[in-house]
Design a protein around this motif. Structure first.
Motif, PDB file in Angstrom:
ATOM      1  N   GLY A 197       0.789  -1.225   0.000  1.00 49.12           N
ATOM      2  CA  GLY A 197       0.000   0.000   0.000  1.00 49.12           C
ATOM      3  C   GLY A 197       0.823   1.277   0.000  1.00 49.12           C
ATOM      4  N   GLN A 198       2.127   1.172  -0.177  1.00 45.44           N
ATOM      5  CA  GLN A 198       2.981   2.355  -0.176  1.00 45.44           C
ATOM      6  C   GLN A 198       3.114   2.922  -1.584  1.00 45.44           C
ATOM      7  N   SER A 199       3.421   4.214  -1.657  1.00 43.80           N
ATOM      8  CA  SER A 199       3.746   4.848  -2.929  1.00 43.80           C
ATOM      9  C   SER A 199       5.243   4.681  -3.179  1.00 43.80           C
ATOM     10  N   VAL A 200       5.605   4.499  -4.437  1.00 41.47           N
ATOM     11  CA  VAL A 200       7.005   4.346  -4.799  1.00 41.47           C
ATOM     12  C   VAL A 200       7.359   5.444  -5.789  1.00 41.47           C
ATOM     13  N   GLY A 201       8.266   6.317  -5.384  1.00 41.05           N
ATOM     14  CA  GLY A 201       8.714   7.396  -6.250  1.00 41.05           C
ATOM     15  C   GLY A 201       9.975   6.985  -6.982  1.00 41.05           C
ATOM     16  N   LEU A 202       9.937   7.091  -8.291  1.00 39.99           N
ATOM     17  CA  LEU A 202      11.098   6.787  -9.121  1.00 39.99           C
ATOM     18  C   LEU A 202      11.534   8.096  -9.772  1.00 39.99           C
ATOM     19  N   PRO A 203      12.590   8.726  -9.246  1.00 42.06           N
ATOM     20  CA  PRO A 203      12.997  10.043  -9.726  1.00 42.06           C
ATOM     21  C   PRO A 203      13.226  10.073 -11.235  1.00 42.06           C
ATOM     22  N   GLY A 204      12.651  11.071 -11.874  1.00 39.54           N
ATOM     23  CA  GLY A 204      12.785  11.225 -13.312  1.00 39.54           C
ATOM     24  C   GLY A 204      11.821  10.370 -14.107  1.00 39.54           C
ATOM     25  N   LEU A 205      11.118   9.449 -13.449  1.00 38.96           N
ATOM     26  CA  LEU A 205      10.186   8.560 -14.128  1.00 38.96           C
ATOM     27  C   LEU A 205       8.751   8.825 -13.685  1.00 38.96           C
ATOM     28  N   GLY A 206       8.491   8.727 -12.391  1.00 38.33           N
ATOM     29  CA  GLY A 206       7.146   8.963 -11.892  1.00 38.33           C
ATOM     30  C   GLY A 206       6.927   8.293 -10.557  1.00 38.33           C
ATOM     31  N   THR A 207       5.650   8.192 -10.172  1.00 37.26           N
ATOM     32  CA  THR A 207       5.281   7.621  -8.886  1.00 37.26           C
ATOM     33  C   THR A 207       4.217   6.560  -9.075  1.00 37.26           C
ATOM     34  N   LYS A 266       1.726   8.111 -11.895  1.00 35.69           N
ATOM     35  CA  LYS A 266       1.755   9.521 -12.263  1.00 35.69           C
ATOM     36  C   LYS A 266       3.138   9.825 -12.815  1.00 35.69           C
ATOM     37  N   VAL A 267       3.183  10.282 -14.055  1.00 39.88           N
ATOM     38  CA  VAL A 267       4.444  10.555 -14.738  1.00 39.88           C
ATOM     39  C   VAL A 267       5.098  11.797 -14.135  1.00 39.88           C
ATOM     40  N   ALA A 268       6.410  11.742 -13.959  1.00 41.68           N
ATOM     41  CA  ALA A 268       7.159  12.883 -13.439  1.00 41.68           C
ATOM     42  C   ALA A 268       7.081  14.042 -14.428  1.00 41.68           C
ATOM     43  N   SER A 269       6.995  15.240 -13.889  1.00 41.60           N
ATOM     44  CA  SER A 269       6.854  16.417 -14.757  1.00 41.60           C
ATOM     45  C   SER A 269       8.068  16.617 -15.652  1.00 41.60           C
ATOM     46  N   THR A 270       9.261  16.227 -15.184  1.00 42.02           N
ATOM     47  CA  THR A 270      10.454  16.362 -16.025  1.00 42.02           C
ATOM     48  C   THR A 270      10.382  15.437 -17.237  1.00 42.02           C
ATOM     49  N   LEU A 271       9.884  14.215 -17.038  1.00 43.60           N
ATOM     50  CA  LEU A 271       9.732  13.289 -18.151  1.00 43.60           C
ATOM     51  C   LEU A 271       8.623  13.744 -19.085  1.00 43.60           C
TER      52      LEU A 271
END
Length: 127
Positions: free
Chosen positions: A77-87, A118-123
């Motif tokens: 149930g946790q969110s996983v943030g992948l920098p430069g990719l999304g969450t 959710k796609v990262a804004s940078t990507l």
């Protein structure tokens, strides 16, 4: 229109066998082109090995460990943030009434959970 296409395809091999042979490799090229848009785990392992200098076995272990960690976190149930990719996150869905396609019968769809990305804004900006 369907009958016209069927007639053309049945006449084409009798008149132009070379055209049929030329059409098949083109179909294979599009099939491989479509398949090449997806990066498989083995290709990902090779990319990691090339960029890090690790062996393919070490890279496969690292990629598998990362994927296992992401899957277990999402299952928990946790969110996983992948920098430069999304969450990746888990979202609850509400119970709702749906319609069975074949019979138009109304059915009750229970509440559940789904994985959202959710796609990262940078990507998103670089696409």
């Amino acid at each position: 229109m369907l009958l016209t296409m069927t007639k053309k395809s049945s006449k084409a091999p009798a008149k132009k066998p070379a055209a049929k042979a030329a059409a098949k490799p083109a179909a294979k090229k599009t099939a491989t082109k479509a398949a090449s848009t997806k990066v498989a785990k083995t290709q990902l392992v090779e990319l990691v090995a090339d960029k890090t200098g690790l062996t393919k076995k070490q890279s496969e272990e690292a990629v598998s460990a990362m994927l296992d960690a992401v899957v277990s976190a999402v299952k928990g149930g946790q969110s996983v943030g992948l920098p430069g990719l999304g969450t990746l996150s888990v979202k609850a869905t509400a119970a709702r009434t749906g319609v069975r396609p074949g019979t138009s019968e109304k059915i009750q769809i229970p509440a559940g959970k789904k994985v959202a990305f959710k796609v990262a804004s940078t990507l998103k900006g670089n696409l």
